[in-house]
Design an enzyme around this catalytic site. Sequence first.
Site, PDB file in Angstrom:
ATOM      1  N   TRP A  77     -20.828 -54.310  36.185  1.00 59.18           N
ATOM      2  CA  TRP A  77     -20.113 -54.634  37.419  1.00 59.18           C
ATOM      3  C   TRP A  77     -21.077 -54.868  38.577  1.00 59.18           C
ATOM      4  O   TRP A  77     -20.896 -55.784  39.366  1.00 59.18           O
ATOM      5  CB  TRP A  77     -19.113 -53.524  37.749  1.00 59.18           C
ATOM      6  CG  TRP A  77     -17.819 -53.684  37.010  1.00 59.18           C
ATOM      7  CD1 TRP A  77     -17.643 -54.245  35.775  1.00 59.18           C
ATOM      8  CD2 TRP A  77     -16.523 -53.303  37.447  1.00 59.18           C
ATOM      9  NE1 TRP A  77     -16.322 -54.222  35.418  1.00 59.18           N
ATOM     10  CE2 TRP A  77     -15.612 -53.647  36.416  1.00 59.18           C
ATOM     11  CE3 TRP A  77     -16.042 -52.685  38.587  1.00 59.18           C
ATOM     12  CZ2 TRP A  77     -14.245 -53.406  36.518  1.00 59.18           C
ATOM     13  CZ3 TRP A  77     -14.675 -52.435  38.697  1.00 59.18           C
ATOM     14  CH2 TRP A  77     -13.788 -52.796  37.672  1.00 59.18           C
ATOM     15  N   ASP A  94     -23.311 -42.592  38.351  1.00 56.64           N
ATOM     16  CA  ASP A  94     -22.791 -42.312  37.012  1.00 56.64           C
ATOM     17  C   ASP A  94     -23.522 -41.112  36.435  1.00 56.64           C
ATOM     18  O   ASP A  94     -24.700 -40.906  36.720  1.00 56.64           O
ATOM     19  CB  ASP A  94     -22.972 -43.516  36.088  1.00 56.64           C
ATOM     20  CG  ASP A  94     -21.958 -43.543  34.944  1.00 56.64           C
ATOM     21  OD1 ASP A  94     -21.931 -42.571  34.154  1.00 56.64           O
ATOM     22  OD2 ASP A  94     -21.195 -44.515  34.849  1.00 56.64           O
ATOM     23  N   ASP A 110     -23.000 -36.565  38.916  1.00 59.32           N
ATOM     24  CA  ASP A 110     -21.552 -36.475  38.743  1.00 59.32           C
ATOM     25  C   ASP A 110     -20.861 -36.845  40.051  1.00 59.32           C
ATOM     26  O   ASP A 110     -21.102 -36.217  41.084  1.00 59.32           O
ATOM     27  CB  ASP A 110     -21.186 -35.043  38.327  1.00 59.32           C
ATOM     28  CG  ASP A 110     -19.728 -34.894  37.943  1.00 59.32           C
ATOM     29  OD1 ASP A 110     -18.949 -35.856  38.121  1.00 59.32           O
ATOM     30  OD2 ASP A 110     -19.358 -33.802  37.465  1.00 59.32           O
ATOM     31  N   LYS A 174      -9.784 -48.567  37.586  1.00 60.14           N
ATOM     32  CA  LYS A 174      -9.188 -48.616  36.252  1.00 60.14           C
ATOM     33  C   LYS A 174      -8.303 -47.396  36.047  1.00 60.14           C
ATOM     34  O   LYS A 174      -8.686 -46.274  36.387  1.00 60.14           O
ATOM     35  CB  LYS A 174     -10.282 -48.635  35.184  1.00 60.14           C
ATOM     36  CG  LYS A 174      -9.750 -48.523  33.759  1.00 60.14           C
ATOM     37  CD  LYS A 174     -10.773 -48.912  32.729  1.00 60.14           C
ATOM     38  CE  LYS A 174     -11.956 -47.975  32.665  1.00 60.14           C
ATOM     39  NZ  LYS A 174     -12.949 -48.444  31.668  1.00 60.14           N
TER      40      LYS A 174
END
Length: 222
Positions: A77, A94, A110, A174
Site C-alpha cells: 500500500w 506494523d 504494535d 479493512k
Amino acid sequence: MSRSDKNPHERLKTAKKRTASSARWLSRQLNDPYVKKAKAEGWRSRAAFKLIELDEKFGLLKGAKRVVDLGIAPGGWSQVVRKKAPAAKIVGIDLLPTEPIEGVTIFEMDFMADEAPEALQSALDGPPDLVLSDMAANTVGHKQTDHLRTMGLVETAVDFAVQTLAPGGAFVAKVFAGGTDTELLAILKKNFTTVKHAKPPASRKDSSEWYVIAQGFKGRPD
C-alpha cells in the site's frame, strides 16, 4: 496430554491436513493473476491492487500530503501511495518487519501500544489527510471470531483517525463481514460527510473482507 503422547495416527492426520492446506494455498498463489501481476510490476503484494482500485473509485490519493499506513507490512500500500502521491509524507507501522521503502518512515511496533499514536504523529510533523488500515488480526478460521478480533483493531484505527486527521481527511479500513459493524458505521457517519463500503476486484471472491471508506472528515470540536 503432551504432544508426544498423541496417537501417531492423529499426528499423521494433522500433518496431512496441514499439507493439504498448504498445497491449496500454493496452488491459489500460483494461479492468481493478481499475484503474477504484482510480481511483474514490482509490487510487494497483490494487496497493492486493492488500494489502486479503491483509489480509482474514490480518489483517495489525490492531493494527499500526509498519509498513515496502519499494518504496512509487506509494504504494497505504501508503494502505491509513494507512486501516486510522490510528494506525500508517508508513515507506516506494523508488528512484522518491513523492508525499507524510499520516502517512507516505518515503525516496527504494535499499533495497539500506548506510545504508537504519538510516534506516528511526531514522524508526520502535522495532521494526516489520509489514514489507511489494512490491519487484520491473525485468523483462526471461524468467521465470527475473526470478525470480532479484526474489529477491535479497526475501532482503534478509527479512534486514531478521529483524533489526528486534518479537516476534510479520509479513512479507509479493512473489515470482515460479521454483523457487528453498526456501531463502527455510526461513529464514522458522525465524523465524516460520506461513508461507503466496497469490495475491490482484487479481493478474493471467497474472502469475507470488505473496505469501509470514510471521506470528508468534519474535524474535532474546539
